[in-house]
Enzyme design. Structure first.
Site, mmCIF file in Angstrom:
data_model
loop_
_atom_site.group_PDB
_atom_site.id
_atom_site.type_symbol
_atom_site.label_atom_id
_atom_site.label_comp_id
_atom_site.label_asym_id
_atom_site.label_seq_id
_atom_site.Cartn_x
_atom_site.Cartn_y
_atom_site.Cartn_z
ATOM 1 N N GLY A 299 -46.408 43.099 5.736
ATOM 2 C CA GLY A 299 -47.986 42.339 5.340
ATOM 3 C C GLY A 299 -48.185 42.254 4.129
ATOM 4 O O GLY A 299 -47.323 42.051 3.051
ATOM 5 N N ALA B 61 -43.551 43.861 -4.344
ATOM 6 C CA ALA B 61 -43.433 44.754 -5.130
ATOM 7 C C ALA B 61 -43.353 44.812 -6.112
ATOM 8 O O ALA B 61 -43.758 46.284 -6.510
ATOM 9 C CB ALA B 61 -41.326 44.664 -4.862
ATOM 10 N N LYS C 189 -46.035 32.483 7.165
ATOM 11 C CA LYS C 189 -46.351 32.408 5.769
ATOM 12 C C LYS C 189 -45.661 31.575 4.751
ATOM 13 O O LYS C 189 -45.911 31.255 3.589
ATOM 14 C CB LYS C 189 -46.966 33.460 5.837
ATOM 15 C CG LYS C 189 -46.107 34.957 5.115
ATOM 16 C CD LYS C 189 -45.839 35.184 4.134
ATOM 17 C CE LYS C 189 -44.962 36.828 3.905
ATOM 18 N NZ LYS C 189 -44.809 36.429 2.336
ATOM 19 N N ASP D 178 -51.185 38.284 4.838
ATOM 20 C CA ASP D 178 -50.035 38.409 4.102
ATOM 21 C C ASP D 178 -50.558 36.565 3.532
ATOM 22 O O ASP D 178 -49.494 36.359 2.766
ATOM 23 C CB ASP D 178 -49.030 38.584 4.582
ATOM 24 C CG ASP D 178 -47.409 38.498 4.724
ATOM 25 O OD1 ASP D 178 -47.958 39.223 2.924
ATOM 26 O OD2 ASP D 178 -47.233 38.782 5.292
ATOM 27 N N SER E 255 -44.945 36.186 -5.612
ATOM 28 C CA SER E 255 -44.873 35.347 -4.978
ATOM 29 C C SER E 255 -43.323 34.246 -5.096
ATOM 30 O O SER E 255 -43.904 32.820 -5.370
ATOM 31 C CB SER E 255 -45.896 34.276 -3.924
ATOM 32 O OG SER E 255 -45.388 33.302 -2.421
ATOM 33 N N ARG E 256 -42.225 34.322 -4.571
ATOM 34 C CA ARG E 256 -41.450 33.767 -5.148
ATOM 35 C C ARG E 256 -41.814 32.400 -3.809
ATOM 36 O O ARG E 256 -41.165 31.256 -5.151
ATOM 37 C CB ARG E 256 -40.250 34.600 -4.787
ATOM 38 C CG ARG E 256 -40.000 34.685 -2.720
ATOM 39 C CD ARG E 256 -38.880 35.996 -2.600
ATOM 40 N NE ARG E 256 -38.605 37.020 -3.269
ATOM 41 C CZ ARG E 256 -38.638 38.332 -3.483
ATOM 42 N NH1 ARG E 256 -37.334 37.886 -2.213
ATOM 43 N NH2 ARG E 256 -38.181 39.418 -3.388
ATOM 44 N N ASN E 257 -41.396 32.157 -3.067
ATOM 45 C CA ASN E 257 -42.311 31.190 -2.167
ATOM 46 C C ASN E 257 -42.860 30.296 -3.044
ATOM 47 O O ASN E 257 -43.119 28.400 -3.566
ATOM 48 C CB ASN E 257 -42.340 31.698 -0.571
ATOM 49 C CG ASN E 257 -41.297 31.964 0.145
ATOM 50 O OD1 ASN E 257 -40.621 31.584 0.917
ATOM 51 N ND2 ASN E 257 -41.331 33.639 0.016
ATOM 52 N N VAL F 288 -33.749 35.375 -3.647
ATOM 53 C CA VAL F 288 -33.770 34.885 -2.304
ATOM 54 C C VAL F 288 -35.504 33.942 -1.796
ATOM 55 O O VAL F 288 -36.393 35.037 -1.396
ATOM 56 C CB VAL F 288 -33.773 35.439 -0.827
ATOM 57 C CG1 VAL F 288 -33.671 35.444 -0.063
ATOM 58 C CG2 VAL F 288 -32.022 36.448 -1.284
ATOM 59 N N GLU G 141 -37.788 32.840 0.961
ATOM 60 C CA GLU G 141 -37.266 33.219 2.685
ATOM 61 C C GLU G 141 -37.475 31.971 3.332
ATOM 62 O O GLU G 141 -37.333 31.656 4.370
ATOM 63 C CB GLU G 141 -37.753 34.722 3.052
ATOM 64 C CG GLU G 141 -37.496 35.585 2.444
ATOM 65 C CD GLU G 141 -36.114 36.100 3.139
ATOM 66 O OE1 GLU G 141 -35.671 35.071 3.423
ATOM 67 O OE2 GLU G 141 -35.579 37.177 2.598
#
Length: 333
Positions: free
Chosen positions: A134, A138, A189, A242, A252-254, A277, A279
């Site tokens: 969801g 973190a 996503k 999400d 958001s790392r993306n 990472v 993803e």
């Protein structure tokens, strides 16, 4: 009070350890690096990935998988998607029959097009495998900010067990039987978030972001439903919920990786600067292969792949999306 093993000490594994120990459970946190375990023992926090989130004194830290897995009421598999198969292989002889493994990794394996729970079920067939997913950064979970998530499982009994273990006044858990839909939304996503971040890095605004989010969920829903997912899943927390948080959040790392690429950095330079990472890069090729397999039109996913792996300038990818053949949004004429 339950005994719970968290396998993976990255930011989300750390945040879930904080949550579960605060819920009164006995938690063991596993890391594959001894130096990481030593830092946890010394500081009771993830000083690299989640600084400032102090873990309870009751949490145990270890590099021993057997100590983390055996006799646990539930396992949380929180390693990156690229490490799920390898880690599951190390766990397979330690897991008891019907032991619950809640997978929180998000992705599709490129070589097999399997979801993360598919992989775990293939490698550890005796386990009761579920998914927990969801809009759950973190950085916010570990600070007690109100959050909602979905536990998906083959049986209602398992989903409710996870719900009971994880629920708190700041962490509301819903249940679902649509494991496939949950995982397709979770993996894809990240690909759309790369596009949204790239648009941000290029200096575009809210109109562009809204378009990418709404057309992105359309692409995800088309594919997910063709694969057998439920429509309502993609309009819920693990679908549009999400997607929104991953496309818009500073955590958001993306999105961050896409943002750096939109500013002119190469994929490799962007990943190095994110220092976590990303993803979506691992899932982009798999998403394109799934679109081809199920004959689903996914122009944003296709454009992201061309930018990532074919060196297509982001400006050209955007122009291709904007000048596609004109279409109806809803075909009800």
């Amino acid at each position: 009070m339950a005994n719970i093993g968290v396998i993976g000490s990255g930011s989300f594994g750390t945040a879930l350890t904080w949550l579960l120990s605060n819920n009164g459970h006995r938690v063991t946190l596993w890391s594959h690096r001894q130096e990481t375990t030593d830092l946890f023992e010394k500081y009771h926090e993830n000083t690299d990935k989640l600084p400032g989130v102090k873990l309870a004194a009751s949490v145990r830290y270890t590099c021993d998988l057997a100590e983390t897995v055996k006799a646990m009421d539930m396992l949380i598999l929180a390693v990156p998607s690229s490490a799920v198969r390898e880690t599951a292989g190390k766990m397979k002889d330690l897991v008891e029959k019907d032991q619950i493994i809640a997978v929180v990794a998000k992705g599709i394996e490129e070589s097999t097009l399997l979801t993360m729970t598919d992989i775990v079920e293939e490698v550890i067939p005796q386990a009761d495998v579920a998914v927990l997913s969801g809009p759950t950064h973190a950085e916010e979970v570990g600070r007690g900010m109100p959050t909602m998530i979905v536990a998906g499982a083959h049986s209602r009994r398992t989903a409710v067990a996870i719900q009971e273990f994880c629920s708190s006044p700041v962490f509301r858990v819903y249940t679902s039987s649509d494991m496939l839909g949950i995982e397709i939304g979770a993996a894809l996503k990240n690909v759309i978030a790369l596009a949204a971040g790239t648009a941000d890095g290029m200096g575009f605004g809210d109109n562009t972001k809204a378009a990418l989010i709404t057309r992105g969920i359309t692409e995800i829903s088309r594919l997910g439903m063709a694969m057998g997912g439920k429509a309502e899943t993609f309009s819920g927390l693990t679908g549009i919920g999400d997607l929104i948080v991953t496309c818009a959040s500073v955590h958001s790392r993306n999105r961050r990786c896409g943002f750096l690429m939109g500013q002119g950095k190469t994929m490799e330079e962007a990943v190095a600067e994110v220092h976590q990472v990303v993803e979506g890069i691992h899932s982009a090729k798999a998403a394109k292969k799934l679109a081809e397999k199920y004959n689903i039109e996914m122009p944003i996913v296709e454009a992201v792949n061309k930018v990532l792996f074919e060196n297509l300038p982001a400006s050209e990818a955007l122009n291709t999306l904007m000048t596609r053949v004109k279409k109806d949004e809803v075909s009800d004429w």
